[in-house]
Design a protein around this motif. Structure first.
Motif, PDB file in Angstrom:
ATOM      1  N   ILE A   1      10.555   7.777  -6.050  1.00  0.00           N
ATOM      2  CA  ILE A   1      11.156   8.275  -4.809  1.00  0.00           C
ATOM      3  C   ILE A   1      10.072   8.536  -3.767  1.00  0.00           C
ATOM      4  O   ILE A   1      10.228   8.191  -2.580  1.00  0.00           O
ATOM      5  CB  ILE A   1      11.967   9.547  -5.091  1.00  0.00           C
ATOM      6  N   ALA A   2       8.960   9.145  -4.200  1.00  0.00           N
ATOM      7  CA  ALA A   2       7.868   9.414  -3.266  1.00  0.00           C
ATOM      8  C   ALA A   2       7.326   8.117  -2.676  1.00  0.00           C
ATOM      9  O   ALA A   2       7.121   8.017  -1.450  1.00  0.00           O
ATOM     10  CB  ALA A   2       6.757  10.180  -3.982  1.00  0.00           C
ATOM     11  N   GLU A   3       7.094   7.134  -3.520  1.00  0.00           N
ATOM     12  CA  GLU A   3       6.535   5.866  -3.045  1.00  0.00           C
ATOM     13  C   GLU A   3       7.515   5.141  -2.128  1.00  0.00           C
ATOM     14  O   GLU A   3       7.100   4.499  -1.150  1.00  0.00           O
ATOM     15  CB  GLU A   3       6.150   4.999  -4.241  1.00  0.00           C
ATOM     16  N   ALA A   4       8.800   5.245  -2.414  1.00  0.00           N
ATOM     17  CA  ALA A   4       9.803   4.611  -1.554  1.00  0.00           C
ATOM     18  C   ALA A   4       9.848   5.259  -0.173  1.00  0.00           C
ATOM     19  O   ALA A   4      10.301   4.632   0.796  1.00  0.00           O
ATOM     20  CB  ALA A   4      11.181   4.694  -2.214  1.00  0.00           C
ATOM     21  N   ASN A   5       9.357   6.497  -0.104  1.00  0.00           N
ATOM     22  CA  ASN A   5       9.313   7.207   1.174  1.00  0.00           C
ATOM     23  C   ASN A   5       7.910   7.231   1.771  1.00  0.00           C
ATOM     24  O   ASN A   5       7.601   8.065   2.629  1.00  0.00           O
ATOM     25  CB  ASN A   5       9.838   8.626   0.995  1.00  0.00           C
ATOM     26  N   GLY A   6       7.063   6.304   1.315  1.00  0.00           N
ATOM     27  CA  GLY A   6       5.744   6.146   1.896  1.00  0.00           C
ATOM     28  C   GLY A   6       4.750   7.230   1.519  1.00  0.00           C
ATOM     29  O   GLY A   6       3.758   7.432   2.219  1.00  0.00           O
ATOM     30  N   ARG A   7       4.974   7.919   0.409  1.00  0.00           N
ATOM     31  CA  ARG A   7       4.059   8.959  -0.046  1.00  0.00           C
ATOM     32  C   ARG A   7       3.533   8.586  -1.420  1.00  0.00           C
ATOM     33  O   ARG A   7       4.181   7.897  -2.206  1.00  0.00           O
ATOM     34  CB  ARG A   7       4.788  10.310  -0.127  1.00  0.00           C
TER      35      ARG A   7
END
Length: 229
Positions: A68-74
């Motif tokens: 989820i973090a990576e999908a939100n650019g984090r």
């Protein structure tokens, strides 16, 4: 088990508290006899894993949060620390205990399987776990034998576990002696091996070998993708 039982149990689990609503746990329902047999072999040959109609494997799951973090650019850097792993383990334990309450209310029985941590990498392969996910414990679910005479296992006196304002340095030896005797009486009534609780504790933590491979858990967790900074 009756249709909808599993879903009801999981709904109860999802009603448990969860830190910051991160819900950092998952559960795998295992009903396939062959897979249960393989998992039983990895978990100190617990035969009731094979006998129970359902095995629930509770996971500390950071993989979903990472995605989820990576999908939100984090990057999800906060997942790299021991705090996040501990959070996930606590979330899984809270969810599982809620499930146990529901299981009891349905007239079913259950038993926790800590031995699921004896071979965590093999369990991960068997269940197809992604990185940053590990089986914390199992939980067998089935039907109690109503003809078997059972009772509630005695716990330590509150004087041993309850501290007021500040921690007391040591338990009262008389309280421990009384508990040893009470537990021995229970063991005799239940036709169990009779042994003092203090001896059981000493044996369980007395050596590295007593951990049955779990002494390698730190390095295994890193191999499973947990950063644990």
């Amino acid at each position: 088990m009756p249709e909808g039982t599993l879903e009801l149990i999981v709904a109860a689990a999802q009603s448990a508290p969860t830190s910051s609503n991160l819900q950092a746990w998952s559960v795998i329902a295992v009903e396939d006899p062959a897979r249960k047999a393989r998992l039983a072999g990895l978990a100190a040959i617990n035969r009731h894993i094979e006998q129970a109609p359902l095995l629930l494997v509770w996971l500390a799951d950071l993989s979903r949060l990472r995605a989820i973090a990576e999908a939100n650019g984090r990057e999800g850097e906060g997942l790299d620390y021991q705090e996040s792993f501990l959070l996930a383990v606590i979330d899984a334990a809270l969810a599982a205990q809620n499930a146990v309450v529901a299981i009891d209310a349905l007239g079913l029985g259950s038993c926790y399987i800590g031995a699921m941590r004896n071979h965590p990498q093999e369990v991960a392969r068997e269940l197809g776990l992604p990185p940053e996910t590990v089986a914390v414990f199992g939980l067998t679910v089935g039907y109690p034998d109503l003809l078997a005479a059972t009772d509630i296992k005695p716990r330590l006196p509150q004087a041993v576990v309850l501290h007021r304002e500040r921690y007391r340095s040591e338990p009262d030896p008389d309280d421990l002696a009384a508990y040893n005797q009470r537990l021995r009486s229970f063991q005799q009534e239940q036709a169990m091996p009779v042994v003092d609780w203090t001896e059981l504790v000493s044996n369980r933590i007395g050596s590295k070998a007593a951990l049955k491979g779990r002494n390698h858990l730190g390095e295994v967790l890193k191999a499973l993708g947990f950063k644990l900074k």
